[in-house]
Design a protein around this motif. Structure first.
Motif, PDB file in Angstrom:
ATOM      1  N   THR A  36      21.747  35.170  36.447  1.00 18.77           N
ATOM      2  CA  THR A  36      22.167  36.375  36.254  1.00 18.77           C
ATOM      3  C   THR A  36      23.182  37.027  37.224  1.00 18.77           C
ATOM      4  OG1 THR A  36      19.516  36.896  36.031  1.00 18.77           O
ATOM      5  CG2 THR A  36      20.891  38.740  36.873  1.00 18.77           C
ATOM      6  N   ALA A  37      23.262  36.449  38.483  1.00 15.94           N
ATOM      7  CA  ALA A  37      24.365  36.681  39.235  1.00 15.94           C
ATOM      8  C   ALA A  37      25.637  36.342  38.778  1.00 15.94           C
ATOM      9  CB  ALA A  37      24.170  35.979  40.679  1.00 15.94           C
ATOM     10  N   ALA A  38      25.709  34.915  38.095  1.00 16.29           N
ATOM     11  CA  ALA A  38      26.729  34.416  37.514  1.00 16.29           C
ATOM     12  C   ALA A  38      27.190  35.494  36.383  1.00 16.29           C
ATOM     13  CB  ALA A  38      26.262  33.004  36.980  1.00 16.29           C
ATOM     14  N   LYS A  39      26.302  35.894  35.691  1.00 18.99           N
ATOM     15  CA  LYS A  39      26.550  36.819  34.652  1.00 18.99           C
ATOM     16  C   LYS A  39      27.377  37.960  35.029  1.00 18.99           C
ATOM     17  CE  LYS A  39      24.659  38.228  30.253  1.00 18.99           C
ATOM     18  NZ  LYS A  39      23.269  38.363  29.541  1.00 18.99           N
ATOM     19  N   GLY A  40      27.259  38.534  36.176  1.00 25.98           N
ATOM     20  CA  GLY A  40      27.734  39.748  36.814  1.00 25.98           C
ATOM     21  C   GLY A  40      29.020  39.298  37.094  1.00 25.98           C
ATOM     22  N   VAL A  41      29.031  38.182  37.800  1.00 27.75           N
ATOM     23  CA  VAL A  41      30.391  37.920  38.148  1.00 27.75           C
ATOM     24  C   VAL A  41      31.336  37.553  37.509  1.00 27.75           C
ATOM     25  CG1 VAL A  41      31.399  35.629  39.493  1.00 27.75           C
ATOM     26  CG2 VAL A  41      29.734  36.931  40.597  1.00 27.75           C
ATOM     27  N   ASN A  42      30.739  36.972  36.259  1.00 28.03           N
ATOM     28  CA  ASN A  42      31.736  36.751  34.936  1.00 28.03           C
ATOM     29  C   ASN A  42      32.265  37.864  34.320  1.00 28.03           C
ATOM     30  OD1 ASN A  42      31.626  33.906  35.501  1.00 28.03           O
ATOM     31  ND2 ASN A  42      29.808  33.682  33.940  1.00 28.03           N
ATOM     32  N   LEU A  43      31.695  38.905  34.334  1.00 21.06           N
ATOM     33  CA  LEU A  43      32.094  40.296  34.093  1.00 21.06           C
ATOM     34  C   LEU A  43      33.298  40.466  34.950  1.00 21.06           C
ATOM     35  CD1 LEU A  43      28.854  42.590  33.551  1.00 21.06           C
ATOM     36  CD2 LEU A  43      30.590  41.865  31.728  1.00 21.06           C
ATOM     37  N   LEU A  44      33.208  40.536  36.199  1.00 18.74           N
ATOM     38  CA  LEU A  44      34.349  40.646  37.155  1.00 18.74           C
ATOM     39  C   LEU A  44      35.490  39.714  36.691  1.00 18.74           C
ATOM     40  CD1 LEU A  44      32.270  41.412  40.195  1.00 18.74           C
ATOM     41  CD2 LEU A  44      33.305  43.111  38.578  1.00 18.74           C
ATOM     42  N   VAL A  45      35.370  38.618  36.616  1.00 19.17           N
ATOM     43  CA  VAL A  45      36.101  37.471  36.360  1.00 19.17           C
ATOM     44  C   VAL A  45      37.129  37.955  35.107  1.00 19.17           C
ATOM     45  CG1 VAL A  45      36.984  35.147  35.791  1.00 19.17           C
ATOM     46  CG2 VAL A  45      35.291  35.627  37.545  1.00 19.17           C
ATOM     47  N   ALA A  46      36.142  38.483  33.745  1.00 23.30           N
ATOM     48  CA  ALA A  46      36.842  38.877  32.584  1.00 23.30           C
ATOM     49  C   ALA A  46      37.763  40.039  32.771  1.00 23.30           C
ATOM     50  CB  ALA A  46      35.579  39.270  31.519  1.00 23.30           C
ATOM     51  N   LYS A  47      37.219  40.957  33.577  1.00 23.86           N
ATOM     52  CA  LYS A  47      38.114  42.127  33.959  1.00 23.86           C
ATOM     53  C   LYS A  47      39.458  41.911  34.853  1.00 23.86           C
ATOM     54  CE  LYS A  47      35.742  46.037  34.671  1.00 23.86           C
ATOM     55  NZ  LYS A  47      34.395  46.784  35.044  1.00 23.86           N
ATOM     56  N   ASN A  48      39.518  40.797  35.346  1.00 25.21           N
ATOM     57  CA  ASN A  48      40.578  40.328  36.208  1.00 25.21           C
ATOM     58  C   ASN A  48      40.309  41.171  37.612  1.00 25.21           C
ATOM     59  OD1 ASN A  48      42.627  38.438  36.931  1.00 25.21           O
ATOM     60  ND2 ASN A  48      44.318  40.208  36.620  1.00 25.21           N
ATOM     61  N   VAL A  49      39.255  41.275  38.068  1.00 27.29           N
ATOM     62  CA  VAL A  49      38.876  41.811  39.432  1.00 27.29           C
ATOM     63  C   VAL A  49      38.495  40.810  40.412  1.00 27.29           C
ATOM     64  CG1 VAL A  49      37.336  43.375  40.742  1.00 27.29           C
ATOM     65  CG2 VAL A  49      38.155  44.036  38.222  1.00 27.29           C
ATOM     66  N   ILE A  50      38.123  39.675  40.186  1.00 28.27           N
ATOM     67  CA  ILE A  50      37.687  38.558  40.877  1.00 28.27           C
ATOM     68  C   ILE A  50      38.427  37.313  40.157  1.00 28.27           C
ATOM     69  CG2 ILE A  50      35.921  37.026  41.811  1.00 28.27           C
ATOM     70  CD1 ILE A  50      34.486  39.482  42.168  1.00 28.27           C
ATOM     71  N   GLU A  51      38.768  36.435  41.037  1.00 26.76           N
ATOM     72  CA  GLU A  51      39.334  35.104  40.538  1.00 26.76           C
ATOM     73  C   GLU A  51      38.666  33.968  41.151  1.00 26.76           C
ATOM     74  OE1 GLU A  51      43.386  34.712  40.948  1.00 26.76           O
ATOM     75  OE2 GLU A  51      43.539  34.746  43.155  1.00 26.76           O
ATOM     76  N   LYS A  52      38.203  32.880  40.377  1.00 29.98           N
ATOM     77  CA  LYS A  52      37.660  31.724  40.779  1.00 29.98           C
ATOM     78  C   LYS A  52      38.603  30.919  41.265  1.00 29.98           C
ATOM     79  CE  LYS A  52      33.476  32.292  38.282  1.00 29.98           C
ATOM     80  NZ  LYS A  52      32.652  31.779  37.110  1.00 29.98           N
ATOM     81  N   ARG A  53      38.622  30.159  42.502  1.00 33.46           N
ATOM     82  CA  ARG A  53      39.603  29.349  42.968  1.00 33.46           C
ATOM     83  C   ARG A  53      38.714  27.992  43.280  1.00 33.46           C
ATOM     84  NH1 ARG A  53      43.023  32.839  47.314  1.00 33.46           N
ATOM     85  NH2 ARG A  53      43.613  34.491  46.010  1.00 33.46           N
ATOM     86  N   ARG A  54      38.805  27.189  42.415  1.00 29.50           N
ATOM     87  CA  ARG A  54      38.164  25.907  42.337  1.00 29.50           C
ATOM     88  C   ARG A  54      38.093  25.177  43.723  1.00 29.50           C
ATOM     89  NH1 ARG A  54      36.725  23.632  37.778  1.00 29.50           N
ATOM     90  NH2 ARG A  54      35.760  21.566  38.118  1.00 29.50           N
ATOM     91  N   GLY A  55      36.812  25.148  44.189  1.00 33.64           N
ATOM     92  CA  GLY A  55      36.804  24.243  45.478  1.00 33.64           C
ATOM     93  C   GLY A  55      36.791  25.106  46.759  1.00 33.64           C
ATOM     94  N   ILE A  56      37.284  26.562  46.612  1.00 30.99           N
ATOM     95  CA  ILE A  56      37.208  27.207  47.809  1.00 30.99           C
ATOM     96  C   ILE A  56      36.608  28.792  47.467  1.00 30.99           C
ATOM     97  CG2 ILE A  56      39.485  26.439  48.570  1.00 30.99           C
ATOM     98  CD1 ILE A  56      40.871  28.743  47.747  1.00 30.99           C
ATOM     99  N   GLY A  57      36.274  29.040  46.319  1.00 30.98           N
ATOM    100  CA  GLY A  57      35.475  30.218  46.135  1.00 30.98           C
ATOM    101  C   GLY A  57      36.015  31.140  45.408  1.00 30.98           C
ATOM    102  N   MET A  58      35.517  32.312  45.149  1.00 32.35           N
ATOM    103  CA  MET A  58      36.021  33.626  44.675  1.00 32.35           C
ATOM    104  C   MET A  58      36.557  34.651  45.452  1.00 32.35           C
ATOM    105  SD  MET A  58      32.953  34.080  41.872  1.00 32.35           S
ATOM    106  CE  MET A  58      31.773  34.554  43.145  1.00 32.35           C
TER     107      MET A  58
END
Length: 130
Positions: free
Chosen positions: A46-68
């Motif tokens: 459920t948390a991942a689904k919320g985070v993915n909304l923010l990623v899709a809006k380009n508000v948060i970016e995932k950096r592999r191995g170091i976090g969001m």
């Protein structure tokens, strides 16, 4: 939390609120999916689904191995989006009702200033021209 809204959307809005109010600044590390799940006592999916909304809006970016991380310009992007939503939800119906009542922009400005004064809000009247 708002029970009428899906939990993942509420999580996304909580993170957005933190970005807008500055408690989660641009370019700072954002809470991980697991941190959000633990904090809100919810399923990580459920948390991942919320985070993915923010990623899709380009508000948060995932950096592999170091976090969001909060993206540069995220706050401005969210403010623009919220202003548009505010206008659609409140201003459009206000203008429609004002037209029904025969109120013009000057009447509305006076009503808003009067209500703001009664609510102890800052003066919303336009500055006097010099």
């Amino acid at each position: 939390m708002d029970e009428a809204k899906p939990l993942f959307m509420q999580i996304a809005e909580q993170v957005e609120d933190s970005i807008i109010n500055g408690s989660l600044p641009e370019l700072s590390r954002a809470p991980s999916t697991n941190e959000l799940a633990s904090f809100y006592s919810i399923n990580p999916a459920t948390a991942a689904k919320g985070v993915n909304l923010l990623v899709a809006k380009n508000v948060i970016e995932k950096r592999r191995g170091i976090g969001m991380f909060v993206t540069e310009g995220a706050r401005d992007l969210l403010i623009i989006e919220r202003r548009s939503m505010f206008s659609d939800r409140f201003i459009a119906p206000l203008l429609a009702e004002a037209a029904t009542l025969g109120l013009d922009a000057e009447d509305l400005t006076a009503l808003i200033a009067e209500r703001a004064k009664a609510s102890s809000l800052p003066d919303l009247a336009p500055p006097a021209s010099t």
